[in-house]
Design an enzyme around this catalytic site. Sequence first.
Site, PDB file in Angstrom:
ATOM      1  N   ARG A 179      13.828 -57.143   2.168  1.00 51.21           N
ATOM      2  CA  ARG A 179      15.104 -56.644   1.986  1.00 51.21           C
ATOM      3  C   ARG A 179      16.126 -57.515   2.984  1.00 51.21           C
ATOM      4  NH1 ARG A 179      14.273 -49.959   2.295  1.00 51.21           N
ATOM      5  NH2 ARG A 179      12.674 -49.753   0.776  1.00 51.21           N
ATOM      6  N   ARG A 233      14.109 -38.130   8.078  1.00 52.37           N
ATOM      7  CA  ARG A 233      13.662 -39.478   8.136  1.00 52.37           C
ATOM      8  C   ARG A 233      13.596 -39.703   9.524  1.00 52.37           C
ATOM      9  NH1 ARG A 233      14.956 -43.547   3.482  1.00 52.37           N
ATOM     10  NH2 ARG A 233      14.009 -42.217   1.814  1.00 52.37           N
ATOM     11  N   THR A 238       8.964 -43.662  -4.640  1.00 51.29           N
ATOM     12  CA  THR A 238       8.449 -45.023  -3.886  1.00 51.29           C
ATOM     13  C   THR A 238       7.786 -44.703  -2.469  1.00 51.29           C
ATOM     14  OG1 THR A 238      10.633 -45.203  -3.215  1.00 51.29           O
ATOM     15  CG2 THR A 238      10.028 -46.595  -5.281  1.00 51.29           C
ATOM     16  N   ARG A 290       9.439 -46.080   9.967  1.00 50.66           N
ATOM     17  CA  ARG A 290      10.105 -44.943   9.885  1.00 50.66           C
ATOM     18  C   ARG A 290       9.045 -44.091   8.712  1.00 50.66           C
ATOM     19  NH1 ARG A 290      10.025 -44.436   3.893  1.00 50.66           N
ATOM     20  NH2 ARG A 290      11.694 -45.907   2.901  1.00 50.66           N
ATOM     21  N   GLU A 306      18.186 -51.706   2.460  1.00 53.97           N
ATOM     22  CA  GLU A 306      17.890 -51.669   0.796  1.00 53.97           C
ATOM     23  C   GLU A 306      19.168 -52.171   0.001  1.00 53.97           C
ATOM     24  OE1 GLU A 306      17.224 -48.108  -1.046  1.00 53.97           O
ATOM     25  OE2 GLU A 306      15.878 -49.089  -2.398  1.00 53.97           O
ATOM     26  N   ARG A 312       7.543 -46.788   6.353  1.00 54.27           N
ATOM     27  CA  ARG A 312       7.846 -48.096   6.190  1.00 54.27           C
ATOM     28  C   ARG A 312       8.052 -48.852   7.394  1.00 54.27           C
ATOM     29  NH1 ARG A 312      11.999 -52.086   5.025  1.00 54.27           N
ATOM     30  NH2 ARG A 312      13.782 -50.977   5.986  1.00 54.27           N
ATOM     31  N   CYS A 364      12.054 -39.696  -3.337  1.00 56.77           N
ATOM     32  CA  CYS A 364      11.888 -40.901  -4.299  1.00 56.77           C
ATOM     33  C   CYS A 364      10.262 -41.005  -4.374  1.00 56.77           C
ATOM     34  CB  CYS A 364      12.568 -42.050  -3.759  1.00 56.77           C
ATOM     35  SG  CYS A 364      12.280 -43.537  -4.655  1.00 56.77           S
ATOM     36  N   GLU A 375      18.491 -39.251   2.429  1.00 59.03           N
ATOM     37  CA  GLU A 375      17.753 -38.899   1.073  1.00 59.03           C
ATOM     38  C   GLU A 375      16.582 -38.024   1.047  1.00 59.03           C
ATOM     39  OE1 GLU A 375      16.626 -43.025  -0.504  1.00 59.03           O
ATOM     40  OE2 GLU A 375      14.860 -42.019  -1.363  1.00 59.03           O
TER      41      GLU A 375
HETATM   42  P1  ADP Z   1      14.835 -47.051   5.078  1.00 60.84           P
HETATM   43  O1  ADP Z   1      14.176 -48.039   6.135  1.00 60.84           O
HETATM   44  O2  ADP Z   1      15.094 -45.718   5.543  1.00 60.84           O
HETATM   45  O3  ADP Z   1      14.154 -47.104   3.761  1.00 60.84           O
HETATM   46  P2  ADP Z   1      16.983 -49.106   4.695  1.00 60.84           P
HETATM   47  O4  ADP Z   1      16.177 -49.950   4.296  1.00 60.84           O
HETATM   48  O5  ADP Z   1      18.224 -48.871   4.134  1.00 60.84           O
HETATM   49  O6  ADP Z   1      16.404 -47.570   4.843  1.00 60.84           O
HETATM   50  O7  ADP Z   1      17.291 -49.344   6.459  1.00 60.84           O
HETATM   51  C1  ADP Z   1      17.884 -48.387   6.905  1.00 60.84           C
HETATM   52  C2  ADP Z   1      18.649 -49.063   8.116  1.00 60.84           C
HETATM   53  O8  ADP Z   1      17.689 -49.425   8.947  1.00 60.84           O
HETATM   54  C3  ADP Z   1      19.587 -50.169   8.083  1.00 60.84           C
HETATM   55  O9  ADP Z   1      20.849 -50.088   8.835  1.00 60.84           O
HETATM   56  C4  ADP Z   1      18.793 -51.106   8.299  1.00 60.84           C
HETATM   57  O10 ADP Z   1      19.429 -52.554   8.753  1.00 60.84           O
HETATM   58  C5  ADP Z   1      17.413 -50.765   9.403  1.00 60.84           C
HETATM   59  N1  ADP Z   1      16.708 -51.417   9.649  1.00 60.84           N
HETATM   60  C6  ADP Z   1      15.657 -51.402   9.189  1.00 60.84           C
HETATM   61  N2  ADP Z   1      14.250 -52.323   9.544  1.00 60.84           N
HETATM   62  C7  ADP Z   1      14.904 -52.736  10.758  1.00 60.84           C
HETATM   63  C8  ADP Z   1      14.630 -53.303  11.948  1.00 60.84           C
HETATM   64  N3  ADP Z   1      13.319 -53.867  11.607  1.00 60.84           N
HETATM   65  N4  ADP Z   1      15.335 -53.640  12.911  1.00 60.84           N
HETATM   66  C9  ADP Z   1      16.444 -53.201  12.973  1.00 60.84           C
HETATM   67  N5  ADP Z   1      17.060 -52.312  12.090  1.00 60.84           N
HETATM   68  C10 ADP Z   1      16.291 -52.114  10.854  1.00 60.84           C
HETATM   69  N1  DAR Z   2      17.362 -48.251  -6.469  1.00 65.64           N
HETATM   70  C1  DAR Z   2      16.599 -46.862  -6.957  1.00 65.64           C
HETATM   71  C2  DAR Z   2      15.570 -46.395  -5.903  1.00 65.64           C
HETATM   72  C3  DAR Z   2      14.535 -47.107  -5.541  1.00 65.64           C
HETATM   73  C4  DAR Z   2      13.891 -46.824  -4.188  1.00 65.64           C
HETATM   74  N2  DAR Z   2      14.714 -46.821  -3.113  1.00 65.64           N
HETATM   75  C5  DAR Z   2      15.192 -45.485  -2.434  1.00 65.64           C
HETATM   76  N3  DAR Z   2      14.261 -44.542  -2.450  1.00 65.64           N
HETATM   77  N4  DAR Z   2      15.940 -45.594  -1.578  1.00 65.64           N
HETATM   78  C6  DAR Z   2      15.739 -47.394  -8.176  1.00 65.64           C
HETATM   79  O1  DAR Z   2      15.373 -46.785  -8.971  1.00 65.64           O
HETATM   80  O2  DAR Z   2      15.688 -48.441  -8.478  1.00 65.64           O
END
Ligand code: ADP
Ligand code: DAR
Length: 377
Positions: A328, A248, A292, A145, A333, A299, A290, A244
């Site tokens: 994660r 995305r 990060t 993403r 997250e 990512r 953010c 966010e």
């Molecule tokens: P972001 O990747 O946008 O930072 P998250 O970590 O919250 O946000 O992930 C968003 C959604 O994508 C969650 O439902 C997560 O389970 C899903 N996801 C992330 N990586 C994978 C993957 N490799 N395969 C399947 N689903 C994924």
């Molecule tokens: N939990 C917040 C955000 C950290 C990065 N994650 C994002 N942007 N979704 C923190 O300040 O720890």
Amino acid sequence: MAKASQLKSKCMKCEEKCGKGKASPEVLNQLEAGFAKLSNSDSVSMLKRFLTREVLDKCKQKKTSFGSTLLDCIQSGLENLDSGIGVYAADPECYEVFNELFDPIIEEYHNFKKTDKQPTTDWGNVGLLGNLDPKGEFVLSTRVRCCRTIKGYPFNPCMTEENYKDIESQGQNVLNSLSGELSGTYIPLKGMSKDVQQTLINDHYLFKEGDRFLQAANAFRYWPAGRGIFFNKNKTFLVWLCEEDHLRIMTMQPGGNVGDVYNRLVTAVNEIQKKITFVTDRRLGYLTFCPTNLGTTIRASVHIKLPTLSKNMDQFKILADKYHLQIRGGAGEHSDSADGIYDLSNKRRLGLTEFQCIKQMYDGITELIKTEKAAKR
Ligand code: ADP
Ligand code: DAR
């Protein structure tokens, strides 16, 4: 649709709250109270460590042209003392206007100095990436993403309902014009049934609701206005609007074929960028809500089972750190692992190219699978 110049004056919340030019007495009082609470807390957030008295005095009166103040940027970290970072940019100008706070955070998180500069976009040679796990022994799925910010708009804390609707309209128009494998359907969150919403979340396609860090950052105002999801027929190409970030953009599929997933993302981003102007900064690359996510905003993750390595989480984390990988849970997250499934992704997004990001994940996972196989013998 409102022009960019009109949009800034439309950020009524920030303007009303702060007036013209300088932060209002109410904002200054909230900043002082928040600073006192933070200073007396046992928080270990980057906000706690880098918001010194000197930085607060330098930044507290300032406002961006969108009307954002320092309070708009740090309110989440003042409320959530357990934040890791505790700071979000209320609009793209915040990285410059409040650089005394953002620069040390960016330096520590990304190992990226004030004198460093994000390389120009380089998606690299997709052909160098194959399938991490052709036999399907470890990798359940792959996702890549990136985030994009539409020029002329603030981020969540300073967005008006009209801003949300404008971005949704622009995003929807571009996405509905895509063809071939990228053609698909946009579903607004407004009007989506709870069953459909929960199924899409459970299937890892749609963003969750109620993140307390985003809530405290004022990222859920006017919810669900302007928010929604676009996906193609096979749900291997998806776009979130106004979660966010403004957009995305993501691709994903079962298995470990990183080359396929990455190639589809590169194609999709290049098609979308032909039709929308996104905000980039000469030093920080693509700007995001953010800090990060700055730079490439990439990512790249796998959902993976490494039953032997994950038995000892301390060792697992040391290995992940060695390959600049973030761990994660399977629900994204702030989630824990279920059924031994972990979301492993590149931690670094800024100071390297798009291809270097994906290659760092690819090489790291390759090594972890080798280590898992050796440990099982
Ligand atoms: P972001 O990747 O946008 O930072 P998250 O970590 O919250 O946000 O992930 C968003 C959604 O994508 C969650 O439902 C997560 O389970 C899903 N996801 C992330 N990586 C994978 C993957 N490799 N395969 C399947 N689903 C994924
Ligand atoms: N939990 C917040 C955000 C950290 C990065 N994650 C994002 N942007 N979704 C923190 O300040 O720890």
